[in-house]
Design a protein around this motif. Sequence first.
Motif, PDB file in Angstrom:
ATOM      1  N   LEU A 128      14.122  -8.931  32.561  1.00 37.57           N
ATOM      2  CA  LEU A 128      13.455  -9.622  31.459  1.00 37.57           C
ATOM      3  C   LEU A 128      13.119 -11.023  31.942  1.00 37.57           C
ATOM      4  O   LEU A 128      13.994 -11.719  32.477  1.00 37.57           O
ATOM      5  N   PHE A 129      11.872 -11.459  31.728  1.00 36.25           N
ATOM      6  CA  PHE A 129      11.406 -12.736  32.277  1.00 36.25           C
ATOM      7  C   PHE A 129      10.660 -13.522  31.209  1.00 36.25           C
ATOM      8  O   PHE A 129       9.692 -13.032  30.637  1.00 36.25           O
ATOM      9  N   GLN A 130      11.121 -14.745  30.966  1.00 35.51           N
ATOM     10  CA  GLN A 130      10.447 -15.665  30.043  1.00 35.51           C
ATOM     11  C   GLN A 130      10.160 -16.939  30.810  1.00 35.51           C
ATOM     12  O   GLN A 130      11.055 -17.743  31.066  1.00 35.51           O
ATOM     13  N   GLY A 131       8.921 -17.099  31.231  1.00 35.68           N
ATOM     14  CA  GLY A 131       8.509 -18.301  31.945  1.00 35.68           C
ATOM     15  C   GLY A 131       7.919 -19.308  30.974  1.00 35.68           C
ATOM     16  O   GLY A 131       8.362 -19.432  29.840  1.00 35.68           O
ATOM     17  N   PHE A 132       6.881 -20.031  31.409  1.00 34.40           N
ATOM     18  CA  PHE A 132       6.236 -21.032  30.565  1.00 34.40           C
ATOM     19  C   PHE A 132       5.431 -20.409  29.426  1.00 34.40           C
ATOM     20  O   PHE A 132       5.188 -21.048  28.426  1.00 34.40           O
ATOM     21  N   GLY A 133       5.000 -19.186  29.602  1.00 35.12           N
ATOM     22  CA  GLY A 133       4.179 -18.541  28.581  1.00 35.12           C
ATOM     23  C   GLY A 133       4.988 -18.096  27.381  1.00 35.12           C
ATOM     24  O   GLY A 133       6.219 -18.047  27.418  1.00 35.12           O
ATOM     25  N   PRO A 134       4.322 -17.720  26.303  1.00 38.32           N
ATOM     26  CA  PRO A 134       5.022 -17.339  25.075  1.00 38.32           C
ATOM     27  C   PRO A 134       5.530 -15.902  25.062  1.00 38.32           C
ATOM     28  O   PRO A 134       6.253 -15.508  24.158  1.00 38.32           O
ATOM     29  N   THR A 135       5.194 -15.122  26.085  1.00 37.03           N
ATOM     30  CA  THR A 135       5.513 -13.698  26.082  1.00 37.03           C
ATOM     31  C   THR A 135       6.626 -13.382  27.066  1.00 37.03           C
ATOM     32  O   THR A 135       6.604 -13.839  28.211  1.00 37.03           O
ATOM     33  N   VAL A 136       7.577 -12.582  26.637  1.00 38.41           N
ATOM     34  CA  VAL A 136       8.587 -12.046  27.537  1.00 38.41           C
ATOM     35  C   VAL A 136       7.956 -10.868  28.261  1.00 38.41           C
ATOM     36  O   VAL A 136       7.334 -10.004  27.634  1.00 38.41           O
ATOM     37  N   VAL A 137       8.094 -10.844  29.579  1.00 32.05           N
ATOM     38  CA  VAL A 137       7.571  -9.732  30.356  1.00 32.05           C
ATOM     39  C   VAL A 137       8.738  -8.992  31.002  1.00 32.05           C
ATOM     40  O   VAL A 137       9.843  -9.519  31.102  1.00 32.05           O
ATOM     41  N   VAL A 138       8.465  -7.766  31.440  1.00 37.78           N
ATOM     42  CA  VAL A 138       9.523  -6.917  31.989  1.00 37.78           C
ATOM     43  C   VAL A 138       9.102  -6.378  33.342  1.00 37.78           C
ATOM     44  O   VAL A 138       7.982  -5.884  33.504  1.00 37.78           O
ATOM     45  N   GLY A 139      10.003  -6.492  34.313  1.00 37.17           N
ATOM     46  CA  GLY A 139       9.812  -5.840  35.597  1.00 37.17           C
ATOM     47  C   GLY A 139       9.282  -6.714  36.709  1.00 37.17           C
ATOM     48  O   GLY A 139       8.718  -7.779  36.485  1.00 37.17           O
ATOM     49  N   ARG A 140       9.487  -6.223  37.920  1.00 33.69           N
ATOM     50  CA  ARG A 140       9.092  -6.962  39.123  1.00 33.69           C
ATOM     51  C   ARG A 140       7.590  -7.186  39.223  1.00 33.69           C
ATOM     52  O   ARG A 140       7.146  -8.242  39.687  1.00 33.69           O
ATOM     53  N   ASP A 141       6.791  -6.205  38.814  1.00 35.38           N
ATOM     54  CA  ASP A 141       5.337  -6.375  38.897  1.00 35.38           C
ATOM     55  C   ASP A 141       4.879  -7.529  38.018  1.00 35.38           C
ATOM     56  O   ASP A 141       4.015  -8.318  38.415  1.00 35.38           O
ATOM     57  N   ALA A 142       5.458  -7.648  36.828  1.00 39.75           N
ATOM     58  CA  ALA A 142       5.106  -8.750  35.922  1.00 39.75           C
ATOM     59  C   ALA A 142       5.570 -10.088  36.490  1.00 39.75           C
ATOM     60  O   ALA A 142       4.855 -11.099  36.391  1.00 39.75           O
ATOM     61  N   VAL A 143       6.747 -10.107  37.096  1.00 44.24           N
ATOM     62  CA  VAL A 143       7.260 -11.335  37.725  1.00 44.24           C
ATOM     63  C   VAL A 143       6.341 -11.740  38.883  1.00 44.24           C
ATOM     64  O   VAL A 143       5.959 -12.903  39.013  1.00 44.24           O
ATOM     65  N   ARG A 144       5.980 -10.782  39.714  1.00 49.87           N
ATOM     66  CA  ARG A 144       5.082 -11.056  40.838  1.00 49.87           C
ATOM     67  C   ARG A 144       3.758 -11.642  40.340  1.00 49.87           C
ATOM     68  O   ARG A 144       3.271 -12.646  40.870  1.00 49.87           O
ATOM     69  N   ALA A 145       3.171 -11.028  39.313  1.00 52.90           N
ATOM     70  CA  ALA A 145       1.896 -11.515  38.765  1.00 52.90           C
ATOM     71  C   ALA A 145       2.031 -12.940  38.239  1.00 52.90           C
ATOM     72  O   ALA A 145       1.132 -13.767  38.419  1.00 52.90           O
TER      73      ALA A 145
END
Length: 121
Positions: A33-50
Amino acid sequence: MTHPMQEVLDRWKAAFDNHQPDVIAQLYTPDALFQGFGPTVVVGRDAVRAYYEAVDADRRADVTVLHTYTLDDQVAGGFADITFSGADGWEAKVHLSLVLHREYDDWKIRQYHVSRVITQD
């Protein structure tokens, strides 16, 4: 012995400072689970890479680990302060929380969350 949080963040910082999104993505679990600067939580390595592919290549990170914990030999985590900066003078301070999970002999990021620090001048 270095705490897993420091070890993982040292590897993360080296990959971030050298703009290596593939290396960064491998620091995460496949279902992270990844929450960066954006408002959306993303899931998975592909999303982290992007996410990291979209970061300007001149960005750097100054990391200070504030608190760590270990729940057992499979789960650890903690909090850090990070100051992101760019060659153009851009700067952003964040609080970071991580949950780490051990996969075999390697610690991976299971959950990553940053919260921007806004200061009043």
